[in-house]
Design an enzyme around this catalytic site. Structure first.
Site, PDB file in Angstrom:
ATOM      1  N   PHE A 150       0.790  -1.344   0.063  1.00  0.00           N
ATOM      2  CA  PHE A 150       0.017   0.128   0.098  1.00  0.00           C
ATOM      3  C   PHE A 150       0.914   1.262  -0.060  1.00  0.00           C
ATOM      4  O   PHE A 150       0.346   2.567  -0.257  1.00  0.00           O
ATOM      5  CB  PHE A 150      -0.888   0.090   1.164  1.00  0.00           C
ATOM      6  CG  PHE A 150      -0.214   0.271   2.323  1.00  0.00           C
ATOM      7  CD1 PHE A 150      -0.155   1.698   2.949  1.00  0.00           C
ATOM      8  CD2 PHE A 150       0.291  -0.674   3.354  1.00  0.00           C
ATOM      9  CE1 PHE A 150       0.803   2.060   3.986  1.00  0.00           C
ATOM     10  CE2 PHE A 150       0.697  -0.328   4.531  1.00  0.00           C
ATOM     11  CZ  PHE A 150       1.065   1.123   4.869  1.00  0.00           C
ATOM     12  N   LYS A 174      -1.246  -7.219  -9.220  1.00  0.00           N
ATOM     13  CA  LYS A 174      -2.190  -7.144  -8.021  1.00  0.00           C
ATOM     14  C   LYS A 174      -2.020  -6.194  -7.083  1.00  0.00           C
ATOM     15  O   LYS A 174      -1.014  -6.130  -6.285  1.00  0.00           O
ATOM     16  CB  LYS A 174      -1.918  -8.650  -7.272  1.00  0.00           C
ATOM     17  CG  LYS A 174      -3.299  -9.142  -6.492  1.00  0.00           C
ATOM     18  CD  LYS A 174      -3.777  -8.209  -5.511  1.00  0.00           C
ATOM     19  CE  LYS A 174      -3.126  -8.381  -4.272  1.00  0.00           C
ATOM     20  NZ  LYS A 174      -3.696  -7.336  -3.163  1.00  0.00           N
ATOM     21  N   CYS A 282       9.907   1.439   3.303  1.00  0.00           N
ATOM     22  CA  CYS A 282      10.990   0.446   3.673  1.00  0.00           C
ATOM     23  C   CYS A 282      12.150   0.849   3.858  1.00  0.00           C
ATOM     24  O   CYS A 282      13.197   0.348   4.412  1.00  0.00           O
ATOM     25  CB  CYS A 282      10.711  -0.633   2.642  1.00  0.00           C
ATOM     26  SG  CYS A 282      11.422  -0.251   0.934  1.00  0.00           S
ATOM     27  N   GLU A 376       9.697  -3.838  12.961  1.00  0.00           N
ATOM     28  CA  GLU A 376       9.029  -2.695  11.965  1.00  0.00           C
ATOM     29  C   GLU A 376       7.925  -2.083  12.517  1.00  0.00           C
ATOM     30  O   GLU A 376       6.985  -2.790  12.777  1.00  0.00           O
ATOM     31  CB  GLU A 376       8.904  -3.252  10.606  1.00  0.00           C
ATOM     32  CG  GLU A 376       8.645  -2.110   9.483  1.00  0.00           C
ATOM     33  CD  GLU A 376       8.380  -2.958   8.008  1.00  0.00           C
ATOM     34  OE1 GLU A 376       7.706  -3.788   8.055  1.00  0.00           O
ATOM     35  OE2 GLU A 376       8.763  -2.174   7.191  1.00  0.00           O
TER      36      GLU A 376
HETATM   37  P1  NAD Z   1       1.423  -6.701   3.107  1.00  0.00           P
HETATM   38  O1  NAD Z   1       2.672  -7.859   3.067  1.00  0.00           O
HETATM   39  O2  NAD Z   1       0.443  -6.620   4.250  1.00  0.00           O
HETATM   40  O3  NAD Z   1       0.806  -6.731   1.714  1.00  0.00           O
HETATM   41  C1  NAD Z   1       1.335  -6.687   0.551  1.00  0.00           C
HETATM   42  C2  NAD Z   1       0.403  -7.313  -0.539  1.00  0.00           C
HETATM   43  O4  NAD Z   1       0.417  -8.819  -0.057  1.00  0.00           O
HETATM   44  C3  NAD Z   1      -0.953  -6.930  -0.889  1.00  0.00           C
HETATM   45  O5  NAD Z   1      -0.858  -6.767  -2.201  1.00  0.00           O
HETATM   46  C4  NAD Z   1      -1.489  -7.631   0.112  1.00  0.00           C
HETATM   47  O6  NAD Z   1      -2.972  -7.968  -0.628  1.00  0.00           O
HETATM   48  C5  NAD Z   1      -0.910  -9.008  -0.060  1.00  0.00           C
HETATM   49  N1  NAD Z   1      -1.230 -10.001   1.153  1.00  0.00           N
HETATM   50  C6  NAD Z   1      -1.587  -9.327   2.396  1.00  0.00           C
HETATM   51  N2  NAD Z   1      -1.607 -10.517   3.242  1.00  0.00           N
HETATM   52  C7  NAD Z   1      -1.454 -11.638   2.526  1.00  0.00           C
HETATM   53  C8  NAD Z   1      -1.442 -13.089   2.933  1.00  0.00           C
HETATM   54  N3  NAD Z   1      -1.714 -13.376   4.070  1.00  0.00           N
HETATM   55  N4  NAD Z   1      -1.253 -13.883   1.971  1.00  0.00           N
HETATM   56  C9  NAD Z   1      -0.893 -13.383   0.460  1.00  0.00           C
HETATM   57  N5  NAD Z   1      -1.063 -12.124   0.207  1.00  0.00           N
HETATM   58  C10 NAD Z   1      -1.153 -11.146   1.318  1.00  0.00           C
HETATM   59  O7  NAD Z   1       2.324  -5.311   3.212  1.00  0.00           O
HETATM   60  P2  NAD Z   1       1.514  -3.614   3.009  1.00  0.00           P
HETATM   61  O8  NAD Z   1       1.113  -3.599   4.498  1.00  0.00           O
HETATM   62  O9  NAD Z   1       0.840  -3.679   2.003  1.00  0.00           O
HETATM   63  O10 NAD Z   1       3.036  -3.038   3.036  1.00  0.00           O
HETATM   64  C11 NAD Z   1       3.740  -2.498   3.880  1.00  0.00           C
HETATM   65  C12 NAD Z   1       4.969  -3.506   3.935  1.00  0.00           C
HETATM   66  O11 NAD Z   1       5.709  -3.503   2.757  1.00  0.00           O
HETATM   67  C13 NAD Z   1       6.208  -3.255   4.962  1.00  0.00           C
HETATM   68  O12 NAD Z   1       6.443  -4.286   5.787  1.00  0.00           O
HETATM   69  C14 NAD Z   1       7.112  -2.532   3.925  1.00  0.00           C
HETATM   70  O13 NAD Z   1       8.687  -2.501   4.654  1.00  0.00           O
HETATM   71  C15 NAD Z   1       7.137  -3.446   2.911  1.00  0.00           C
HETATM   72  N6  NAD Z   1       7.734  -2.735   1.845  1.00  0.00           N
HETATM   73  C16 NAD Z   1       8.824  -3.298   1.327  1.00  0.00           C
HETATM   74  C17 NAD Z   1       9.389  -2.666   0.299  1.00  0.00           C
HETATM   75  C18 NAD Z   1      10.771  -3.221  -0.029  1.00  0.00           C
HETATM   76  O14 NAD Z   1      11.453  -2.655  -0.994  1.00  0.00           O
HETATM   77  N7  NAD Z   1      11.451  -4.196   0.770  1.00  0.00           N
HETATM   78  C19 NAD Z   1       9.015  -1.517  -0.411  1.00  0.00           C
HETATM   79  C20 NAD Z   1       7.551  -1.153  -0.085  1.00  0.00           C
HETATM   80  C21 NAD Z   1       7.097  -1.794   1.133  1.00  0.00           C
END
Ligand code: NAD
Length: 485
Positions: A150, A174, A282, A376
């Site tokens: 997000f 997605k 991140c 985090e």
């Molecule tokens: P999230 O892991 O909750 O969701 C990411 C994606 O996974 C979404 O599209 C969501 O629909 C899907 N998802 C969520 N739960 C799931 C599950 N149980 N099974 C399968 N799919 C699932 O992450 P978020 O809250 O949207 O984003 C924040 C996180 O992303 C933070 O931890 C941040 O550090 C990380 N992030 C990392 C980077 C990087 O480059 N390393 C970049 C941006 C964000």
């Protein structure tokens, strides 16, 4: 609802999602309900994969110099619609308009890189023995998927869309179910830029559709960006199904501040890093290790944090649940003996009482075993830990299981170099708090911040989105054959 229900984008057309389950997209800035987001099912994914498979032969056989023309036009359209896109990103994500503008500017830079791909994928050729040539070519994989978080509704999708598609793949995207609006706009821009139907397809939903992507036999590669917990699940599931996978996870980035650091610049940088995008990056600074006597810098950090005003130059965090979780971390640290120097709890912005804001928060005398030091937080919070020496500070930094970024503030070149060498993270900053490598350098962390080989952007992405075809040609078939021919 301000907007109509979210639709999928399949084969160049927006289509309703027939689903028994739906979510609501809410603007974190003011709590306004923006749209109903029905959750796609496996049948929607089947339709998207079928469209991508149908588009793949023609798209992959289009010469790359022609394919990138779409992205030259797309770059212009991003520039044309920058303000409109930024408003949408700000509305759905809660970040400030200025941060959203910067996000779209980064999309433009990512697209510029994709337009340079023909220069980077020329392959190699060598006469390996008399009359015999070996050559390599980067060949697209087929139908690939990209699952995004997000916090950057447009930038993270643009980490993958331009490169993967310019390299000849067709894609299933997605979006995050929390911020699906700006990606739909991006799809229309790509269509206007001339992207053929079926090359990019958007399937909205939550974990159900992510699991279906990992299991779908028509998808050959999956990239994921999100939390470490889900990155691990996706990596395991996709590779279990013998797909290529690169899964970027969460982070706990440490800044090491040495006594000779320039106080004003360091304080401004630390606060910008921890509070930019409300700490939901991140690459955000989450822990600061104060090495030796740096109280004068801590004082300046507090003064700088005071200039960060929720609702003005600090955006909202993504949801009420996120706000409560962040505030819980602060409360727990306080109960365990840490000192909250600047407290962002219970922030309410006048006129936006339903927004989910957390003010900038500085917590001092944090111990390495506290949750604020280890986990985090993903909010505008910096935890200050104290270390007597550089090696002690490095030990604290390197004990964290993540490895996205780390940074050092010092004027001492050899100490900076020592820390760069010893820090166990993929992206390191020296006197810079958000050390995002700009194109053509690639983006990717280490350890629990990334599962899989290579990085997601820049030159490294070429290896992920293509496979090498090696061809050996004998131009003098009449000549004798031995093992070297
Ligand atoms: P999230 O892991 O909750 O969701 C990411 C994606 O996974 C979404 O599209 C969501 O629909 C899907 N998802 C969520 N739960 C799931 C599950 N149980 N099974 C399968 N799919 C699932 O992450 P978020 O809250 O949207 O984003 C924040 C996180 O992303 C933070 O931890 C941040 O550090 C990380 N992030 C990392 C980077 C990087 O480059 N390393 C970049 C941006 C964000």
């Amino acid at each position: 609802m301000k907007y109509p229900a979210i639709q999928n984008f399949i084969n160049g057309r927006f289509s309703d999602i027939a689903s028994p389950r739906s979510l609501t997209v809410i603007s974190p800035s003011d709590g306004k309900e923006l749209a109903i987001m029905p959750c796609s099912t496996a049948a929607d994914l089947d339709a998207a994969v079928a469209a991508a498979q149908a588009a793949f032969p023609a798209w992959s056989q289009t010469p790359i110099k022609e394919r990138v023309q779409v992205f030259f036009r797309y770059k212009y359209l991003l520039e044309r619609d920058l303000q409109e896109l930024a408003s949408l990103v700000s509305e759905e994500n809660g970040k400030t308009l200025g941060e959203a503008v910067a996000e779209i500017e980064k999309c433009i830079e990512l697209t510029e890189f994709a337009t340079s791909l023909p220069q980077l994928v020329t392959g190699e050729v060598l006469e390996v023995s008399k009359g015999v040539e070996c050559r390599t070519a980067h060949v697209p994989l087929g139908v690939v998927a990209s699952i995004v978080p997000f916090n950057f509704p447009s930038m993270v999708p643009n980490w993958t869309i331009p490169n993967a598609i310019a390299l000849g793949n067709c894609m299933i995207m997605k979006p995050s179910e929390k911020v699906p609006l700006s990606l739909a706009r991006i799809a229309t821009l790509l269509q206007e830029a001339g992207l053929p139907d079926g090359v990019l397809n958007i399937v909205n939903g939550d974990s159900e559709i992510v699991n279906a992507i990992c299991d779908h036999p028509g998808i050959t590669a999956v990239s994921f960006v999100g939390s470490t917990r889900v990155a691990r699940l996706v990596y395991q599931r996709a590779t279990q199904n013998l797909k290529r996978c690169l899964a970027l996870g969460g982070a706990k980035n440490h800044l090491l501040v040495l006594p000779d650091a320039k106080p004003d610049m360091t304080a401004q940088n630390v606060v910008a890093s921890m509070s930019g995008c409300a700490g939901q990056r991140c690459m955000a600074a989450s822990a600061m290790v104060a090495v030796g006597e740096v109280d004068h810098i801590v004082d300046k950090i507090c003064a700088e944090a005071g200039k960060v005003v929720p609702g003005r130059n600090l955006g909202a965090v993504i949801s009420r649940a996120a706000k409560e979780k962040i505030e819980q971390y602060i409360t727990e640290a306080e109960q365990q003996g840490a000192r909250v120097l600047i407290d962002g709890r219970n922030t309410v912005v006048e006129g936006k009482e339903n927004g989910t804001y957390v003010g900038p928060t500085v917590i001092d005398h944090v111990k390495p075993d506290m949750a604020v030091a280890r986990e985090e937080i993903f909010g505008p919070v910096i935890s200050i830990l104290r270390a007597a020496t550089v090696d002690e500070a490095l030990a604290i930094e390197n004990a964290n299981p993540y490895g996205n970024a780390a940074a050092v503030y010092t004027q001492n070149g050899s100490l900076a170099r020592y820390i760069v060498e010893k820090a166990n993270a993929g992206m390191i900053g020296v006197n810079i708090g958000v050390p995002v490598p700009r194109e053509p350098f690639s983006f990717g962390g280490w350890n629990e911040s990334k599962f899989g080989v290579g990085d997601i952007t820049g030159k490294s992405s070429i290896e992920f989105w293509t496979r090498l075809k090696k061809t050996t040609v004998k131009w003098n078939p009449e000549a004798g054959v031995n093992w070297m021919s």
